[in-house]
Write an enzyme that holds these catalytic residues in place. Structure first.
Site, short mmCIF file in Angstrom:
data_model
loop_
_atom_site.label_atom_id
_atom_site.label_comp_id
_atom_site.label_asym_id
_atom_site.label_seq_id
_atom_site.Cartn_x
_atom_site.Cartn_y
_atom_site.Cartn_z
N TYR A 154 0.67 -1.29 0.08
CA TYR A 154 0.01 0.01 0.04
C TYR A 154 0.68 1.32 -0.05
CZ TYR A 154 -3.77 3.05 1.50
OH TYR A 154 -4.54 4.06 1.74
N1 LIG Z 1 -10.26 5.71 5.39
C1 LIG Z 1 -8.74 5.99 5.48
O1 LIG Z 1 -8.24 5.67 6.54
C2 LIG Z 1 -7.62 6.43 4.16
C3 LIG Z 1 -6.72 6.93 4.48
C4 LIG Z 1 -5.81 7.43 3.43
C5 LIG Z 1 -6.04 7.20 2.12
N2 LIG Z 1 -7.27 6.53 1.87
C6 LIG Z 1 -7.42 6.16 0.52
O2 LIG Z 1 -8.85 6.91 0.24
C7 LIG Z 1 -9.53 6.18 -0.99
C8 LIG Z 1 -10.76 5.95 -0.52
O3 LIG Z 1 -10.69 5.09 0.69
P1 LIG Z 1 -11.77 4.86 1.50
O4 LIG Z 1 -11.52 4.86 2.99
O5 LIG Z 1 -13.14 5.53 1.22
O6 LIG Z 1 -12.42 3.46 1.32
P2 LIG Z 1 -13.71 2.47 1.07
O7 LIG Z 1 -13.32 1.10 1.02
O8 LIG Z 1 -14.67 3.06 1.89
O9 LIG Z 1 -13.98 2.89 -0.51
C9 LIG Z 1 -13.20 2.48 -1.56
C10 LIG Z 1 -13.90 2.13 -2.63
O10 LIG Z 1 -13.08 1.90 -3.78
C11 LIG Z 1 -13.95 0.88 -4.49
N3 LIG Z 1 -13.10 0.09 -5.26
C12 LIG Z 1 -11.96 -0.94 -4.70
N4 LIG Z 1 -11.42 -1.33 -5.92
C13 LIG Z 1 -11.82 -0.99 -6.95
C14 LIG Z 1 -11.64 -1.13 -8.23
N5 LIG Z 1 -10.79 -2.01 -8.91
N6 LIG Z 1 -12.48 -0.46 -9.23
C15 LIG Z 1 -13.34 0.34 -8.84
N7 LIG Z 1 -13.48 0.71 -7.43
C16 LIG Z 1 -12.86 0.12 -6.54
C17 LIG Z 1 -14.66 0.06 -3.29
O11 LIG Z 1 -15.64 -0.76 -4.00
C18 LIG Z 1 -14.94 1.17 -2.31
O12 LIG Z 1 -16.33 1.63 -2.91
C19 LIG Z 1 -8.60 5.14 -1.21
O13 LIG Z 1 -7.66 5.36 -2.30
C20 LIG Z 1 -7.54 4.75 0.11
O14 LIG Z 1 -6.38 4.11 -0.13
C21 LIG Z 1 -8.19 6.19 3.05
#
Ligand SMILES: NC(=O)c1ccc[n+]([C@@H]2O[C@H](COP(=O)([O-])OP(=O)(O)OC[C@H]3O[C@@H](n4cnc5c(N)ncnc54)[C@H](O)[C@@H]3O)[C@@H](O)[C@H]2O)c1
Length: 247
Positions: A154
């Site tokens: 990641y």
């Molecule tokens: N929540 C955290 O703590 C956090 C922190 C830093 C960065 N992020 C980043 O923020 C972004 C959103 O994450 P989140 O926390 O909302 O997670 P989440 O799991 O709630 O949402 C992620 C979404 O991406 C979709 N997804 C996954 N693989 C996919 C694919 N191959 N094609 C299309 N859609 C796909 C999933 O179905 C889901 O709806 C991500 O890139 C994550 O790495 C999250």
């Protein structure tokens, strides 16, 4: 809440069926944009559409790692205008030391977070160039700057997203197109379920603010980066880690 004018703007938000992506979608709709959420989770997508009941919100079932699907989805849109692209789809994968990291998980994490961002930019950048307008925001992570132990895949993928942002931002700087990345700290979304509780606690303990990031705090920053007001910043990384990363 500050106001942003996103009227007459068309936005695509990947991974928009929940979490950060959905919160960004709701804010964009509030400020007048037409929004398409792309996600590979069809059930969540149709739940959102039923719940939100907003004619400016549409969805496509898209796996961002599949170039042919992304290309076809764009070709099928009657209106070829895409003003805003939010590359948000992401997964963290399991928690393990690099030498114990399963190869298939490693490849999948790079594929969704980094290759998915590349594919969506590759397909949509030419449309933005044609229109001489675009705002791209890549949702990276503080782990891409700092590197989290037991999350090497990641952290590597998100560091790659930062490199992509800097390169593409420079390539598109002569147009009215901005490409930026944000590096959030942990927020309470479904993605946390993929990691061990101890790992999540360790991440939280590094944040001087001493709490999780709220979805609304992230989507506010993304709104500004996606608006006309952001007319100069590009190829940049915007920190939103509650003081964890100070560079
Ligand atoms: N929540 C955290 O703590 C956090 C922190 C830093 C960065 N992020 C980043 O923020 C972004 C959103 O994450 P989140 O926390 O909302 O997670 P989440 O799991 O709630 O949402 C992620 C979404 O991406 C979709 N997804 C996954 N693989 C996919 C694919 N191959 N094609 C299309 N859609 C796909 C999933 O179905 C889901 O709806 C991500 O890139 C994550 O790495 C999250």
């Amino acid at each position: 809440m500050n106001n942003f004018d996103l009227k007459n703007k068309t936005a695509i938000i990947t991974g928009g069926a929940q979490g950060f992506g959905l919160d960004i979608a709701k804010k964009f709709l509030h400020f007048g944009a037409e929004v398409r959420i792309w996600d590979n989770d069809e059930t969540e997508l149709s739940n959102v559409i039923k719940k939100e009941k907003n004619e400016n919100l549409k969805y496509d079932v898209v796996d961002v790692t599949n170039f042919d699907v992304v290309k076809k989805t764009i070709e099928n849109l009657k209106n070829s205008k895409v003003d805003i692209l939010i590359n948000n789809a992401g997964i963290t994968g399991p928690t393990a030391e690099l030498w114990n990291y399963p190869i298939e998980d490693w490849k999948k994490i790079i594929d969704v977070n980094l290759n998915g961002t590349y594919i969506c930019c590759k397909v949509i950048a030419p449309i933005m160039i044609k229109n001489n307008y675009g705002r791209i925001v890549n949702i990276a992570s503080v782990s891409g700057k700092d590197g989290n132990a037991n999350a090497s895949a990641y952290s590597s993928a998100k560091a790659g997203v930062l490199g992509l942002t800097k390169s593409l931002g420079k390539e598109l700087a002569e147009y009215n197109i901005a490409v930026n990345a944000v590096t959030p700290a942990g927020a309470k979304t479904r993605i946390l379920d993929q990691m061990s509780k101890e790992h999540v606690q360790r991440m939280l303990s590094k944040v001087p603010r001493g709490r999780f990031l709220e979805l609304d705090e992230l989507s506010s920053l993304v709104c500004w980066l996606s608006s006309d007001e952001n007319s100069f910043s590009t190829a940049a990384v915007f920190d939103i880690s509650g003081g964890r990363s100070t560079y």
